[in-house]
Motif scaffolding. Structure first.
Motif, PDB file in Angstrom:
ATOM      1  N   HIS A 556       0.830  -1.209   0.000  1.00 42.24           N
ATOM      2  CA  HIS A 556       0.000   0.000   0.000  1.00 42.24           C
ATOM      3  C   HIS A 556       0.863   1.257   0.000  1.00 42.24           C
ATOM      4  O   HIS A 556       0.539   2.242  -0.675  1.00 42.24           O
ATOM      5  CB  HIS A 556      -0.920   0.002   1.226  1.00 42.24           C
ATOM      6  CG  HIS A 556      -2.220  -0.715   1.018  1.00 42.24           C
ATOM      7  ND1 HIS A 556      -2.294  -2.026   0.625  1.00 42.24           N
ATOM      8  CD2 HIS A 556      -3.510  -0.288   1.145  1.00 42.24           C
ATOM      9  CE1 HIS A 556      -3.559  -2.379   0.530  1.00 42.24           C
ATOM     10  NE2 HIS A 556      -4.324  -1.347   0.832  1.00 42.24           N
ATOM     11  N   TRP A 557       1.957   1.242   0.786  1.00 35.43           N
ATOM     12  CA  TRP A 557       2.811   2.440   0.878  1.00 35.43           C
ATOM     13  C   TRP A 557       3.664   2.631  -0.373  1.00 35.43           C
ATOM     14  O   TRP A 557       4.186   3.713  -0.593  1.00 35.43           O
ATOM     15  CB  TRP A 557       3.708   2.342   2.105  1.00 35.43           C
ATOM     16  CG  TRP A 557       3.056   2.845   3.359  1.00 35.43           C
ATOM     17  CD1 TRP A 557       3.047   4.131   3.821  1.00 35.43           C
ATOM     18  CD2 TRP A 557       2.326   2.080   4.317  1.00 35.43           C
ATOM     19  NE1 TRP A 557       2.360   4.219   5.010  1.00 35.43           N
ATOM     20  CE2 TRP A 557       1.906   2.963   5.339  1.00 35.43           C
ATOM     21  CE3 TRP A 557       1.985   0.735   4.422  1.00 35.43           C
ATOM     22  CZ2 TRP A 557       1.170   2.549   6.445  1.00 35.43           C
ATOM     23  CZ3 TRP A 557       1.257   0.314   5.525  1.00 35.43           C
ATOM     24  CH2 TRP A 557       0.847   1.210   6.515  1.00 35.43           C
ATOM     25  N   ALA A 558       3.793   1.586  -1.186  1.00 36.52           N
ATOM     26  CA  ALA A 558       4.553   1.699  -2.430  1.00 36.52           C
ATOM     27  C   ALA A 558       3.638   1.926  -3.633  1.00 36.52           C
ATOM     28  O   ALA A 558       4.093   1.842  -4.777  1.00 36.52           O
ATOM     29  CB  ALA A 558       5.386   0.432  -2.639  1.00 36.52           C
ATOM     30  N   GLY A 559       2.364   2.208  -3.364  1.00 37.10           N
ATOM     31  CA  GLY A 559       1.439   2.538  -4.446  1.00 37.10           C
ATOM     32  C   GLY A 559       0.947   1.346  -5.236  1.00 37.10           C
ATOM     33  O   GLY A 559       0.486   1.515  -6.372  1.00 37.10           O
ATOM     34  N   ARG A 560       1.014   0.132  -4.676  1.00 35.28           N
ATOM     35  CA  ARG A 560       0.568  -1.061  -5.391  1.00 35.28           C
ATOM     36  C   ARG A 560      -0.407  -1.881  -4.543  1.00 35.28           C
ATOM     37  O   ARG A 560      -0.159  -3.048  -4.217  1.00 35.28           O
ATOM     38  CB  ARG A 560       1.769  -1.929  -5.777  1.00 35.28           C
ATOM     39  CG  ARG A 560       2.661  -1.324  -6.853  1.00 35.28           C
ATOM     40  CD  ARG A 560       2.000  -1.315  -8.228  1.00 35.28           C
ATOM     41  NE  ARG A 560       1.666  -2.666  -8.664  1.00 35.28           N
ATOM     42  CZ  ARG A 560       2.525  -3.494  -9.252  1.00 35.28           C
ATOM     43  NH1 ARG A 560       3.788  -3.116  -9.451  1.00 35.28           N
ATOM     44  NH2 ARG A 560       2.146  -4.682  -9.645  1.00 35.28           N
ATOM     45  N   PHE A 612      -6.559   2.096   9.403  1.00 35.91           N
ATOM     46  CA  PHE A 612      -6.897   0.831   8.774  1.00 35.91           C
ATOM     47  C   PHE A 612      -6.620   0.941   7.281  1.00 35.91           C
ATOM     48  O   PHE A 612      -6.900   1.977   6.666  1.00 35.91           O
ATOM     49  CB  PHE A 612      -8.380   0.495   8.971  1.00 35.91           C
ATOM     50  CG  PHE A 612      -8.713  -0.063  10.322  1.00 35.91           C
ATOM     51  CD1 PHE A 612      -8.975  -1.414  10.489  1.00 35.91           C
ATOM     52  CD2 PHE A 612      -8.782   0.759  11.440  1.00 35.91           C
ATOM     53  CE1 PHE A 612      -9.293  -1.934  11.725  1.00 35.91           C
ATOM     54  CE2 PHE A 612      -9.099   0.257  12.685  1.00 35.91           C
ATOM     55  CZ  PHE A 612      -9.356  -1.103  12.829  1.00 35.91           C
ATOM     56  N   LEU A 613      -6.091  -0.135   6.699  1.00 35.09           N
ATOM     57  CA  LEU A 613      -5.873  -0.203   5.265  1.00 35.09           C
ATOM     58  C   LEU A 613      -7.040  -0.921   4.612  1.00 35.09           C
ATOM     59  O   LEU A 613      -7.648  -1.825   5.190  1.00 35.09           O
ATOM     60  CB  LEU A 613      -4.567  -0.931   4.962  1.00 35.09           C
ATOM     61  CG  LEU A 613      -3.318  -0.357   5.638  1.00 35.09           C
ATOM     62  CD1 LEU A 613      -2.092  -1.153   5.248  1.00 35.09           C
ATOM     63  CD2 LEU A 613      -3.131   1.118   5.309  1.00 35.09           C
ATOM     64  N   ILE A 614      -7.364  -0.527   3.386  1.00 35.87           N
ATOM     65  CA  ILE A 614      -8.527  -1.045   2.672  1.00 35.87           C
ATOM     66  C   ILE A 614      -8.070  -1.998   1.582  1.00 35.87           C
ATOM     67  O   ILE A 614      -7.093  -1.741   0.872  1.00 35.87           O
ATOM     68  CB  ILE A 614      -9.342   0.118   2.057  1.00 35.87           C
ATOM     69  CG1 ILE A 614      -9.814   1.080   3.151  1.00 35.87           C
ATOM     70  CG2 ILE A 614     -10.537  -0.413   1.267  1.00 35.87           C
ATOM     71  CD1 ILE A 614     -10.415   2.371   2.600  1.00 35.87           C
ATOM     72  N   ALA A 669      -8.132   7.425  -1.114  1.00 38.66           N
ATOM     73  CA  ALA A 669      -7.036   6.851  -0.327  1.00 38.66           C
ATOM     74  C   ALA A 669      -7.315   5.387  -0.025  1.00 38.66           C
ATOM     75  O   ALA A 669      -8.463   4.937  -0.011  1.00 38.66           O
ATOM     76  CB  ALA A 669      -6.864   7.634   0.967  1.00 38.66           C
ATOM     77  N   THR A 670      -6.250   4.658   0.240  1.00 36.66           N
ATOM     78  CA  THR A 670      -6.380   3.233   0.566  1.00 36.66           C
ATOM     79  C   THR A 670      -6.436   3.013   2.073  1.00 36.66           C
ATOM     80  O   THR A 670      -6.205   1.896   2.545  1.00 36.66           O
ATOM     81  CB  THR A 670      -5.180   2.449   0.007  1.00 36.66           C
ATOM     82  OG1 THR A 670      -3.968   2.992   0.555  1.00 36.66           O
ATOM     83  CG2 THR A 670      -5.146   2.522  -1.505  1.00 36.66           C
ATOM     84  N   ARG A 699      -1.330   7.642  -0.660  1.00 34.35           N
ATOM     85  CA  ARG A 699      -0.829   6.527   0.131  1.00 34.35           C
ATOM     86  C   ARG A 699      -1.096   6.744   1.622  1.00 34.35           C
ATOM     87  O   ARG A 699      -1.326   7.870   2.059  1.00 34.35           O
ATOM     88  CB  ARG A 699       0.656   6.338  -0.130  1.00 34.35           C
ATOM     89  CG  ARG A 699       0.952   6.165  -1.610  1.00 34.35           C
ATOM     90  CD  ARG A 699       2.420   5.982  -1.905  1.00 34.35           C
ATOM     91  NE  ARG A 699       2.666   5.934  -3.353  1.00 34.35           N
ATOM     92  CZ  ARG A 699       3.815   5.626  -3.905  1.00 34.35           C
ATOM     93  NH1 ARG A 699       4.852   5.337  -3.127  1.00 34.35           N
ATOM     94  NH2 ARG A 699       3.959   5.606  -5.219  1.00 34.35           N
ATOM     95  N   PRO A 700      -1.032   5.687   2.394  1.00 30.37           N
ATOM     96  CA  PRO A 700      -1.209   5.850   3.843  1.00 30.37           C
ATOM     97  C   PRO A 700      -0.161   6.795   4.408  1.00 30.37           C
ATOM     98  O   PRO A 700       0.946   6.900   3.885  1.00 30.37           O
ATOM     99  CB  PRO A 700      -1.045   4.427   4.382  1.00 30.37           C
ATOM    100  CG  PRO A 700      -1.331   3.531   3.220  1.00 30.37           C
ATOM    101  CD  PRO A 700      -0.867   4.276   2.009  1.00 30.37           C
TER     102      PRO A 700
END
Length: 712
Positions: A556-560, A612-614, A669-670, A699-700
């Protein structure tokens, strides 16, 4: 091997009860002690020598195992106590376990929060028995026995007995009532009856002089006659054990069905907080089972601490924070917020009384605190609880202990040098400094917060800039690659250290085996060379190692985020099932099952970062009753995925989030804040068969991100 058991439990209750074979690690089942490869069987059948109390759930080699107070219904003489009989006709549901012994005795057990009730239905026999073995403890494996130190058993009148046995420094008291009209009751020692004796005192018990002891009820049984055994437990003496029994069972009446119904209702209240729509029957079964296993531990024994006299929450079987702090504790915060707060209050009290926050905490005095696993993990849970603002804790006092605990054990070296080995403790301590700084800043102590935050930046000292991975060191149950993709509090700087998005993604892809050959799994008794060759691959181990649980979300933090979807949905599909072996590793007190619950909902809590990440969920729709409102996660374009063997001949390609809305407003956002998730709302995710640019540019958050613009 999930290492769970099918015994009777109450949600987060103090007591469990299950058939006892002596197998590893819960006392139930077939298997011998194992930590690597396919486990070997101890027995060629399911069997039991009776029914014991207090079991772990899903743990591995924690060295000490409960299985206290064995109750055995018998038709044989007392000399045969300890013999095992085949188990058939097993039945299990939340709060209930039943089986038939090959003697023809039907055995049922249920539990309340602090009680257990047994019901035995006998065949016709002239001399039937119910034997309570107070000396019981541990497993039938090498070094698995737990020996009592002191014990006392006393007959209190017809059908009533009480006793206390000191196990691992903890006085476990039991008050027992047995409905067996016309039967005799006697104490026994070394398999010999103490005729007419009403009290048995044993001091200074050792392995060399241990002889079994307890109480026995004996009489003629007519076909179909039932005997009910009611047991109240306490860590504060027999009087409190009796009061606990009265509170949950009533006074001298058959209470099996009453206790079973009350426990079933408590389970239903917890289950009803999560409703799912869609999914194959097998996937729904695995999800429900995962939710159940997530709510078995820790054990709460309010007003029962044997180590301090005050009333209030007391929790044990925190086995261990390393296993549960990333997944299960956030789930308890969402579904059982009061219990979550009680746990943290109990941990603060343990730190106050014993001088440190434990990594693991069992029903034992001052031993096996699991310091090798990690450092300072309670700080993460405390920080999250403070940010949510619900735990009624004296936060100024808690902060004192959080700060003091940072200097203990490995913390002293970290404080002096900014780095410590094993190198993973550097990551733990830096993260704990960051979490403690958030609490200090919120409480208005800016000077302390600034100092803590500066030390929290020491995570970078754990990494080798030349490789973008952790420095060489010793690693607990894993290796450098497993731990290198932990979600630190400054993921933007972490990715930059690895050489930027491209280099970081290349390392992640290698770790997860994209484009690599399949890995041969080890069989029974793998050789050290075989295991070393497997570890040398530096590959994702498939959720059976705690650091691997959060690694998929590093994308998620690398845009993927699409890569996260592929890995998580593959794990949900192929690594979990409904049969034996349906978990890819130790369930670890519910830590792995909690991962499954969150992943199925399309969310992942980033513990300590209040977010939280989605991700694409496994179900078409879910509704979760959060502390402040209902969170609805709904999808469009969802396609059902089978699991395990169901999917061998079906298309199980991943689905990806194409776009998202929260309460009707676009969500680019994710991630969501933990406060937003706990408030509830309607999260709509449109899914599709191919990844898109959704979330790649938003990104987060990371610690080094520039602050957001102020609201006008």
């Amino acid at each position: 091997m999930g290492n769970t058991h099918p015994g009777a439990t109450s949600p987060l209750g103090m007591v469990s009860a299950c058939a006892y074979s002596g197998a590893y690690p819960t006392g139930y089942g077939l298997y011998s002690k194992n930590t690597e490869g396919v486990p070997e069987e101890m027995f060629d059948r399911l069997q039991a020598s009776g029914f014991t109390h207090f079991q772990q759930s899903g743990t591995g080699a924690i060295r000490k195992y409960y299985n206290y107070v064995r109750v055995t219904p018998m038709l044989q003489p007392l000399d045969e106590l300890g013999r095992s009989w085949a188990l058939t006709e097993e039945e299990a549901s939340p709060g209930y376990y039943a089986a038939t012994l090959d003697t023809g005795i039907r055995c049922e057990v249920t539990v309340g929060a602090k009680v257990a009730v047994h019901r035995y239905t006998f065949p016709a026999h002239s001399s039937a028995r119910v034997v309570v073995d107070m000396s019981m403890g541990g497993l039938a494996v090498e070094l698995g026995r737990t020996v009592p130190l002191r014990a006392q058993v006393e007959s209190m009148g017809l059908g009533r007995v009480q006793g206390t046995v000191v196990m691992e420094g903890v006085p476990l008291s039991v008050y027992a009532e047995v409905d067996a009209p016309g039967w005799r009751q006697m104490l026994w020692y070394d398999r010999r009856l103490i005729d007419g004796g009403t009290r048995l005192d044993l001091d200074s018990i050792r392995h060399t002089n241990l002889r079994p002891f307890g109480m026995l009820f004996r009489g003629g049984a007519r076909a179909g006659q039932t005997i009910e055994v009611r047991l109240g437990f306490s860590l504060r003496g027999c009087d409190q054990a009796r009061d606990n029994l009265r509170r949950e069972c009533g006074d001298g009446v058959p209470s099996f069905d009453r206790v079973r119904s009350a426990t079933r209702l408590r389970w239903r209240e917890h289950f009803d907080k999560v409703q799912i729509d869609g999914g194959t029957p097998a996937r729904r079964t695995v999800f429900a089972t995962a939710l159940y296993h997530s709510l078995v531990k820790p054990c709460f024994a309010d007003d029962e601490s044997p180590f301090w006299p005050d009333s209030g929450p007391y929790a044990f079987d925190i086995c261990t924070m390393w296993d549960i702090y990333k997944t299960q504790l956030p789930l308890l915060s969402a579904l059982a917020p009061q219990r979550s707060a009680d746990l943290l209050e109990s941990l603060v009290r343990v730190c106050e009384e014993e001088g440190n926050f434990p990594i693991g905490y069992r029903m034992a005095r001052g031993a096996d605190r699991f310091f090798r696993q990690a450092s300072a993990l309670a700080h993460t849970a405390l920080s999250d609880a403070h940010a949510l603002g619900r735990a009624e804790i004296d936060w100024s006092w808690a902060l004192v202990h959080m700060v003091d605990d940072l200097r203990r054990m490995y913390g002293e070296d970290f404080y002096e040098h900014g780095v410590v080995h094993p190198i993973t403790h550097t990551l733990d301590l830096a993260y704990a400094y960051h979490c403690t700084a958030r609490v200090a800043r919120a409480l208005g102590d800016r000077r302390l917060a600034d100092d803590l935050e500066e030390r929290g930046r020491g995570w970078i000292n754990a990494f080798d800039p030349a490789t973008g991975l952790l420095r060489d060191s010793e690693f607990y149950e894993g290796g450098k690659w497993n731990y290198s993709f932990r979600l630190v509090h400054d993921m933007a700087a972490r990715i930059a250290l690895a050489g930027g998005d491209g280099a970081f993604l290349a390392k992640l892809d290698r770790f997860f085996g994209f484009g690599a050959d399949p890995v041969k799994q080890p069989g029974p008794r793998p050789s050290p060379a075989e295991m070393a060759a497997g570890y040398a691959l530096n590959r994702f181990e498939g959720l059976n190692n705690e650091p691997d649980m959060e690694a998929p979300w590093a994308y998620h933090w690398a845009g993927r985020p699409g890569r996260t979807a592929e890995i998580v949905q593959s794990a949900l599909t192929w690594q979990f099932g409904t049969g034996r072996g349906g978990l890819p590793g130790n369930d670890d007190s519910g830590g792995l099952s909690s991962w499954y619950v969150w992943a199925s909902l399309g969310l992942f809590p980033v513990a300590g970062q209040h977010q939280f990440l989605i991700n694409a969920p496994a179900f078409e729709r879910a509704a979760v009753r959060m502390p402040e409102g209902e969170l609805i996660i709904e999808t469009s374009g969802h396609r059902e995925h089978p699991i395990g063997a169901e999917g061998l001949d079906r298309d199980v390609r991943a689905q990806y989030v194409q776009e998202a809305t929260l309460d009707g407003k676009p969500l680019h956002a994710t991630h969501l804040s933990a406060a937003a998730v706990h408030r509830g709302g309607r999260l709509h995710l449109r899914l599709g068969p191919e990844p898109t640019s959704w979330g790649s540019g938003n990104r987060p958050p990371s610690l080094s991100d520039p602050p957001p613009p102020e609201e006008p």
